[in-house]
Scaffold this motif. Structure first.
Motif, mmCIF file in Angstrom:
data_model
loop_
_atom_site.group_PDB
_atom_site.id
_atom_site.type_symbol
_atom_site.label_atom_id
_atom_site.label_comp_id
_atom_site.label_asym_id
_atom_site.label_seq_id
_atom_site.Cartn_x
_atom_site.Cartn_y
_atom_site.Cartn_z
ATOM 1 N N ASN A 181 47.288 82.167 -3.649
ATOM 2 C CA ASN A 181 47.914 83.449 -2.305
ATOM 3 C C ASN A 181 49.183 84.050 -3.480
ATOM 4 O O ASN A 181 48.340 84.092 -4.257
ATOM 5 C CB ASN A 181 48.434 82.600 -1.831
ATOM 6 N N TRP A 182 49.490 84.638 -2.881
ATOM 7 C CA TRP A 182 50.461 86.056 -3.867
ATOM 8 C C TRP A 182 51.417 84.464 -4.963
ATOM 9 O O TRP A 182 51.098 85.587 -5.816
ATOM 10 C CB TRP A 182 51.746 86.059 -2.864
ATOM 11 N N GLU B 206 49.149 85.531 -7.367
ATOM 12 C CA GLU B 206 48.501 86.459 -7.959
ATOM 13 C C GLU B 206 47.134 86.897 -7.360
ATOM 14 O O GLU B 206 46.200 87.718 -7.631
ATOM 15 C CB GLU B 206 48.844 87.477 -9.837
ATOM 16 N N HIS B 207 46.649 86.753 -6.119
ATOM 17 C CA HIS B 207 46.186 85.884 -5.490
ATOM 18 C C HIS B 207 44.692 86.348 -6.309
ATOM 19 O O HIS B 207 43.491 86.267 -6.179
ATOM 20 C CB HIS B 207 45.216 87.711 -4.287
ATOM 21 N N ASN C 167 40.064 85.201 -0.944
ATOM 22 C CA ASN C 167 40.652 86.627 -2.299
ATOM 23 C C ASN C 167 39.399 86.615 -3.924
ATOM 24 O O ASN C 167 38.368 87.039 -3.333
ATOM 25 C CB ASN C 167 41.572 85.776 -3.254
#
Length: 562
Positions: A279-280, A283-284, A309
């Protein structure tokens, strides 16, 4: 001959009996209509009830309790506004995959459904559903045991999460015969990975020259500490712990790549994700932070997480403990060998990073900045490695993550998946109540303000919690000027605030610290006392950056603003 009928009891007692039968021993909450008698019934049955000043903090405590124990933490709230306060924590628990149950009283269904204006009227079940893993309502006291059982299983089976249990006031007040309902059997059954998925993962690792293992908080929650450590060491690969996975292997472990994070993310050719999501926070998994040629192995209990992702070439579906054990057994029969130059490059990067950090930690700055204050805390905590560290606040959290080492699993709690502020004191209270260990909550002054009144809760229950407030008089920093009026700028707080005085009003011990030596002396005294304490740590208002390490999310500054 017929058996005598059991003595009828009210719904409150039935709820407590159902919770007790399933191993629940603590409730966090805020009482009021219609749940006050439920809290009294809990104490009468030998259960511990910890009352808070705000439902959101109580909910965060329940969520942390679930994470720390592997059993659902219980949050008790009143209806409507109280329910909504707790719902924030329930949603955060679901986002973080923490097992939690929010039990809320509610109004008369017949009046609510016709919108006739009942006391605290709200369709709470409908409101909770988008933010919870599951939501249930119990419509008769005879079904309370069923409702509690379903909530417990939903909270901890598969991917854990928050569950809402709606108990109308009429159900709590009604009487029913006492029933002995057995506890839920195997509420979180093992999920064994498919052998072919293990084979794919091992095949990919055997091809790796620059492998990397990323440990997420799902790995810490799994309590597969020994297996995960053995797996990491068997591969010889560097590992990168996410913040709440720190301590699964101690931060000073030679394979830790935390001080070379940018290097390993950019250059790893095969990445093993264990209880970590792309996830974020990662940084995916996308370039330029990650290599576009990186290939991924992912261990997760939820199949829909795969390919969210980056493509996952070797998905391993199963509970983390079973998957890690199977992968370890297979690795021991294989040839996984990181290239020596990969380890050498990482070690060189770590040495350079540590040298730079050491210079920052020992800088001669007055007033203190975040780094020198945290160095003093780090040095004291080195003698108290059993302490659980809680941290929140943009610059405070980011700096503490890099400076305060963790040596044991589940000994760091922070803002987590959402990066939300306001979790700190709730998490600290749960950590102290559930483990009995000393707790040090390192708080930015803005973050502290979200739940600061819970220091009264800490004092009321005499918990071994030391709160350290990094007081720089601002959100991020405290030196922004308002060029348009006499009002303070949006990020500026009151510079004269004395948080140490606040805890003294509730019987705790307050300290004011303006130098690293004073920080260290106060923390030693506070930990030795094993009693509630707060250290007001004076930080330079000019220290810090807007949004901490998330500056890239800020609005770009226009040239004319420079």
């Amino acid at each position: 001959m017929t058996e005598p009928e059991s003595e009828p009891v009210d719904g409150n007692t039935l709820v407590v009996d159902a919770l007790t039968a399933n191993g629940v021993s603590t409730i966090y909450g805020v009482v009021g209509i219609p749940v006050t008698d439920l809290a009294r019934a809990a104490q009468a049955r030998g259960m511990r009830y910890l009352g808070f000043r705000n439902e959101q903090a109580a909910g965060h405590a329940a969520a942390a309790a679930g994470y720390l124990t592997g059993r659902p933490g219980i949050c008790l709230t009143v209806s409507a506004p109280g329910f909504l306060n707790g719902l924030v924590a329930l949603a955060n628990a679901t986002a973080n995959c923490f097992p939690m149950i929010q039990i809320s009283g509610s109004s008369d269904r017949a009046i609510v459904d016709l919108e006739q204006g009942d006391y605290e009227e709200l369709d709470q079940l409908a409101a909770a559903r988008p933010f919870a893993k599951a939501a249930y309502r119990v419509d008769s006291p005879e079904l309370i045991g069923v409702g509690v059982g379903r909530a417990i299983r939903a909270a901890i089976s598969g991917r854990p999460g928050g569950v809402y249990l709606d108990l109308p006031a009429k159900v709590l007040a009604a009487s029913a015969a006492t029933t002995t309902r057995p506890p839920i059997v195997d509420p979180s059954p093992r999920q064994i990975p498919a052998p072919e998925s293990i084979d794919r993962a091992v095949s990919l690792l055997e091809q790796a020259r620059r492998p990397l293992i990323v440990l997420g908080k799902g790995a810490a929650y799994a309590r597969a500490d020994t297996v995960i450590r053995d797996f990491v060491e068997a591969t010889g690969a560097p590992f990168l712990p996410m913040s709440m996975a720190k301590g699964l292997l101690p931060d000073d472990h030679p394979q830790s790549a935390a001080a070379a994070r940018s290097t390993v993310l950019a250059d790893a050719d095969v990445v093993v994700l264990i209880g970590a999501r792309l996830n974020w926070l990662l940084e995916h998994g996308r370039p330029p932070r990650w290599s576009p040629n990186a290939r991924f192995v992912q261990l997760d209990i939820c199949a829909t997480e795969f390919d969210s992702n980056r493509p996952i070439e070797a998905p391993v579906l199963g509970d983390i403990a079973s998957s890690a054990a199977a992968l370890l057994a297979a690795i021991r029969r294989s040839r996984v060998a990181p290239a020596p130059e990969w380890r050498e490059r990482i070690d060189a990067k770590k040495r350079a990073s540590i040298e730079r950090m050491d210079a920052q930690l020992h800088a001669d700055v007055h007033p203190m900045n975040f780094a020198v204050a945290l160095r003093a805390i780090r040095d004291v905590l080195d003698d108290h490695r059993d302490a659980i560290v809680v941290s929140e606040g943009a610059n405070t959290l980011d700096s503490a993550r890099n400076i305060i080492p963790i040596y044991s699993p589940r000994h760091r709690l922070d803002a987590g998946t959402w990066g939300v502020m306001g979790v700190g004191l709730g998490y600290a209270i749960a950590a102290a109540a559930e483990t009995g260990a000393p707790v040090v909550a390192i708080e930015g002054d803005s973050a502290f303000g979200f739940s600061g009144m819970e220091i009264e809760t800490i004092c009321r229950y005499k918990l071994p919690v030391v709160v350290i407030v990094f007081n720089n008089g601002g959100v991020y920093r405290g030196d922004e000027a308002n060029a348009y009026s006499d009002d303070p700028a949006p990020t500026v707080l009151l510079h004269s605030s004395r948080y140490d005085v606040l805890i003294e009003a509730f019987g705790g011990v307050g300290y004011r610290a303006e130098t690293p030596g004073e920080v260290a002396a106060a923390l030693r005294k506070a930990l030795a006392s094993a009693a509630p304490a707060l250290i007001d740590c004076a930080i330079d208002p000019a220290a810090g950056t807007e949004s901490g390490h998330l500056q890239k999310l800020n609005r770009p500054v226009r040239e004319e603003e420079l």
